[in-house]
Scaffold this active site. Sequence first.
Site, mmCIF file in Angstrom:
data_model
loop_
_atom_site.group_PDB
_atom_site.id
_atom_site.type_symbol
_atom_site.label_atom_id
_atom_site.label_comp_id
_atom_site.label_asym_id
_atom_site.label_seq_id
_atom_site.Cartn_x
_atom_site.Cartn_y
_atom_site.Cartn_z
ATOM 1 N N GLU A 45 -5.882 -8.439 0.263
ATOM 2 C CA GLU A 45 -6.688 -8.168 1.471
ATOM 3 C C GLU A 45 -7.945 -7.485 1.185
ATOM 4 O O GLU A 45 -8.069 -6.976 0.338
ATOM 5 C CB GLU A 45 -5.965 -6.857 2.285
ATOM 6 C CG GLU A 45 -4.404 -7.007 2.783
ATOM 7 C CD GLU A 45 -3.961 -5.769 3.731
ATOM 8 O OE1 GLU A 45 -4.665 -4.949 4.041
ATOM 9 O OE2 GLU A 45 -2.833 -5.774 3.768
ATOM 10 N N GLU B 253 0.897 -1.209 -0.327
ATOM 11 C CA GLU B 253 0.311 -0.019 -0.015
ATOM 12 C C GLU B 253 0.783 1.301 -0.121
ATOM 13 O O GLU B 253 0.807 2.081 0.838
ATOM 14 C CB GLU B 253 -0.901 -0.036 1.275
ATOM 15 C CG GLU B 253 -2.060 -1.148 1.015
ATOM 16 C CD GLU B 253 -3.041 -0.949 2.162
ATOM 17 O OE1 GLU B 253 -2.984 -0.145 2.899
ATOM 18 O OE2 GLU B 253 -4.118 -1.895 1.842
HETATM 19 C C1 FCB Z 1 -4.617 -1.985 5.468
HETATM 20 C C2 FCB Z 1 -3.339 -2.553 5.727
HETATM 21 C C3 FCB Z 1 -3.752 -3.552 6.918
HETATM 22 C C4 FCB Z 1 -4.600 -3.431 7.749
HETATM 23 C C5 FCB Z 1 -5.881 -3.205 6.892
HETATM 24 C C6 FCB Z 1 -7.172 -3.093 7.857
HETATM 25 O O1 FCB Z 1 -4.784 -0.666 5.036
HETATM 26 O O2 FCB Z 1 -2.452 -2.963 4.757
HETATM 27 O O3 FCB Z 1 -2.209 -3.238 7.620
HETATM 28 O O4 FCB Z 1 -4.279 -2.199 8.526
HETATM 29 O O5 FCB Z 1 -5.928 -2.167 6.208
#
Ligand code: FCB
Length: 440
Positions: A351, A167
């Site tokens: 994610e 990210e």
């Molecule tokens: C993302 C992050 C991860 C976690 C999620 C909820 O931005 O990569 O570490 O905090 O959000």
Amino acid sequence: MRIFRSSFPEGFVFGAATAAYQIEGASFGGAGSCHWDTFAATPGNVLRAEDGARACDHYHRWPEDLDLVRDGGFDAYRFSTSWARVMPEGRGAPNQEALDFYDRLVDGMLERGLKPYHTLYHWDLPSALADLGGWTNADSPKWFGDYAEVISGRIGDRVASTATINEPWCVAWLSHFLGHHAPGLRDIRAAARAMHHILLAHAEAMERLRGLGLGNLGIVLNFTPAEPASDTPADLAATARQDAIANRWFIEAIAKGSYPEEALEGMAPHLPEGWQDDLGRISAPIDWLGVNYYTRGLIQQGEGPWPQISDAEGRRAKTQMGWEIYPEGLSGLLQRLSREFVGDLPLYVTENGMAWNDRIENGACFDPERIDYIDRHLSAALAALDCGANLKGFFYWSLLDNFEWAFGYERRFGLIHVDFDTFARTPKASYHELRSALGK
Ligand code: FCB
């Protein structure tokens, strides 16, 4: 759940994800100070003034945690290595205890039949490098390349894939312009430099790892589809600026070797001199793209200097983070990425998940909201596959409740509940449900 493993193509990878600082316990094993330690030690930055010193004590409990990944029916485990653990001073001599730890961790995954998906940087920048300006320093890509070579030189022969950066928008914009994450700056020049240097760091690590003969290399980007709060020209223009900064900056640089005009209009004066010459390296081919997706953004015209963006209140059901639950956004995003940027490059949802105020009652944790969230997002992933997106896998965030950055331990994303006093792990209903959907 209405979705099963058999709903997906043969070989589709299901995994669970974590990150080093959020679970390991930064005070163990000779890790150096990182900028999250000092950010958290500064009043007002983290809810309830919590930090990652002990986190989930994964540093000591990793065998139990990997057993839980295996027993949950997953194929893969996405983890990160901590730069400050591997190189306590950021540069120079590595910490042997850290290299041994990650060595055992990777072997532990392989022994359990899990594919290791490694992320090199999930935000634990060594404080010694933060002292030198961190990602605003033009030398930061080289420092990162050195670290990448050390850790991948040790474990790269056994991992299934490596992501350079997790990210970059959060690393650069959220942390140097919005000030919500370490180092907590609110400065356009620092932000613009970090927006560029983090991509150069990606490029540097790609080159170093290719040099080591390693394959299956990529990057993990977060996307929050931007939708206008109204159709006034001002809101539409603000939405285009938001889309350029949050969604297009990184993927356009990597896939096309350019930065979006709507972002350059505010950022160009603050970028390091000669930035145009770096875009060739930045756009070197990647082997796959990781996509982190949680919600959409509803955008309206804001006040003050550029970029004049403000968030409008969404009307849909929200998670404990206050994020709208919007599964359609995931299918639209995967299709957009394929259509506009990456063609048939393999995509992974690296994610996706939700926070909820989960509680243990009578020894169990019942979280039907999360079961529904997962089911709907897996359906959205299937819809994208049906429309031709080359999606290869899906990782739930997160395996465990953990240190949720500026929100400390209050926001629980895990499939597994963690008691942060005793470190007891209790699989939630969602873990059991997903496990049976995966055929275990
Ligand atoms: C993302 C992050 C991860 C976690 C999620 C909820 O931005 O990569 O570490 O905090 O959000």
